[in-house]
Design a protein around this motif. Structure first.
Motif, short mmCIF file in Angstrom:
data_model
loop_
_atom_site.label_atom_id
_atom_site.label_comp_id
_atom_site.label_asym_id
_atom_site.label_seq_id
_atom_site.Cartn_x
_atom_site.Cartn_y
_atom_site.Cartn_z
N VAL A 1 6.31 8.82 1.80
CA VAL A 1 5.97 10.24 1.94
C VAL A 1 5.82 10.87 0.56
O VAL A 1 4.87 11.62 0.31
N ARG A 2 6.73 10.55 -0.33
CA ARG A 2 6.70 11.12 -1.68
C ARG A 2 5.43 10.72 -2.44
O ARG A 2 4.90 11.49 -3.25
N ASP B 1 0.08 7.86 4.12
CA ASP B 1 0.08 8.28 5.52
C ASP B 1 0.94 7.32 6.35
O ASP B 1 0.65 6.12 6.43
N LYS B 2 1.99 7.86 6.96
CA LYS B 2 2.89 7.03 7.77
C LYS B 2 2.17 6.43 8.97
O LYS B 2 2.47 5.31 9.38
N ALA B 3 1.21 7.14 9.52
CA ALA B 3 0.49 6.65 10.70
C ALA B 3 -0.49 5.53 10.38
O ALA B 3 -0.93 4.82 11.27
N VAL C 1 4.30 3.35 5.24
CA VAL C 1 5.69 2.90 5.15
C VAL C 1 5.74 1.38 5.05
O VAL C 1 6.51 0.82 4.27
N GLN C 2 4.89 0.69 5.81
CA GLN C 2 4.86 -0.77 5.75
C GLN C 2 4.44 -1.25 4.37
O GLN C 2 4.97 -2.23 3.85
N ARG C 3 3.52 -0.53 3.75
CA ARG C 3 3.08 -0.88 2.39
C ARG C 3 4.27 -0.85 1.43
O ARG C 3 4.50 -1.80 0.69
#
Length: 82
Positions: free
Chosen positions: A18-19, A23-25, A29-31
């Motif tokens: 997020v920081r 894009d979480k969608a 986050v997986q990255r």
């Protein structure tokens, strides 16, 4: 500090994604989660020095280091005198 420790210090994969504006969608986050194993790409560290450089020094500002009697230049093997 390892990249794994750095990611943990910065709040974990979700907060760091997020920081960084990922894009979480769409897998952001997986990255970041993958970086725990593979390491943070150097270009990402260069693109966000305000995040990674500050964390790499444990959040200690240069003025705090001087007040505490710590010389960052001396620790790096540098001398301020010629």
């Amino acid at each position: 500090m390892t990249d794994k420790e750095l990611i943990r210090e910065l709040g974990g994969p979700t907060k760091l994604a997020v920081r960084l504006g990922y894009d979480k969608a769409h897998g952001g986050v997986q990255r970041v989660q993958n970086w725990i194993t593979r390491g943070i790409p150097p270009q990402v560290k260069l693109d966000f020095p305000h995040i990674f450089l500050a964390a790499g020094f444990g959040g200690i500002a240069a003025s705090d280091a001087r007040q505490g009697g710590v010389s960052l230049l001396a620790d790096a093997g540098c001398s301020s005198q010629r």
